[in-house]
Design a protein around this motif. Structure first.
Motif, mmCIF file in Angstrom:
data_model
loop_
_atom_site.group_PDB
_atom_site.id
_atom_site.type_symbol
_atom_site.label_atom_id
_atom_site.label_comp_id
_atom_site.label_asym_id
_atom_site.label_seq_id
_atom_site.Cartn_x
_atom_site.Cartn_y
_atom_site.Cartn_z
ATOM 1 N N SER A 1 -22.650 -7.461 5.399
ATOM 2 C CA SER A 1 -24.035 -7.666 5.786
ATOM 3 C C SER A 1 -24.548 -8.944 5.111
ATOM 4 N N ARG A 2 -25.311 -9.737 5.846
ATOM 5 C CA ARG A 2 -25.874 -10.982 5.307
ATOM 6 C C ARG A 2 -27.102 -10.653 4.460
ATOM 7 N N PHE B 1 -17.336 -3.976 6.990
ATOM 8 C CA PHE B 1 -17.953 -5.219 7.448
ATOM 9 C C PHE B 1 -18.860 -5.737 6.347
ATOM 10 N N ASP C 1 -18.507 1.393 7.292
ATOM 11 C CA ASP C 1 -19.045 2.141 8.428
ATOM 12 C C ASP C 1 -17.959 3.102 8.888
ATOM 13 N N ALA D 1 -15.671 -8.207 9.514
ATOM 14 C CA ALA D 1 -16.558 -9.173 10.163
ATOM 15 C C ALA D 1 -17.895 -9.258 9.438
ATOM 16 N N ARG E 1 -21.787 -9.223 9.905
ATOM 17 C CA ARG E 1 -22.779 -8.773 10.902
ATOM 18 C C ARG E 1 -24.166 -9.184 10.477
#
Length: 110
Positions: free
Chosen positions: A64-65, A62, A57, A108, A110
């Protein structure tokens, strides 16, 4: 100018760091060595799996599930990965074997 490490070096550095902590990360599929996206298949060693997909981003990374918030059977994880690699043939696929479900990469979820 893009100053990120090539994907193959970034992946290998994380594999070594996890290995030093007793966690196995295996390359299931090599993608583009310079800029391939990374897909992580998290194996909790209890027959439950999650799939995380790398997302950039802007300047931040990050995850993504891909398979949703709850663990899924291995067949579901593999089916998701197969669909993604058909769409993105340059993607890397790594399997992380960690009972705690850690992904071992920065960024992270998200």
């Amino acid at each position: 100018m893009d100053d990120r490490l090539p994907t193959h070096l970034w992946v290998m550095a994380h594999i070594r760091a996890a290995d030093a902590q007793g966690v196995s990360i295996m390359v299931l599929r090599k993608g583009d060595p310079s800029r391939g996206t990374v897909i992580l298949k998290l194996n909790r060693l209890d027959r439950s799996f999650s799939v995380l997909v790398q997302v950039n981003d802007g300047d931040r990374l990050f995850w993504s599930r891909g398979t949703g918030p709850d663990p899924v059977p291995e067949a579901d994880a593999d089916a998701y990965i197969a669909r993604q690699t058909r769409y993105d043939p340059d993607a890397w696929v790594l399997e992380v074997e960690d009972r705690q479900g850690r992904h071992w990469f920065e960024g992270a979820i998200r």
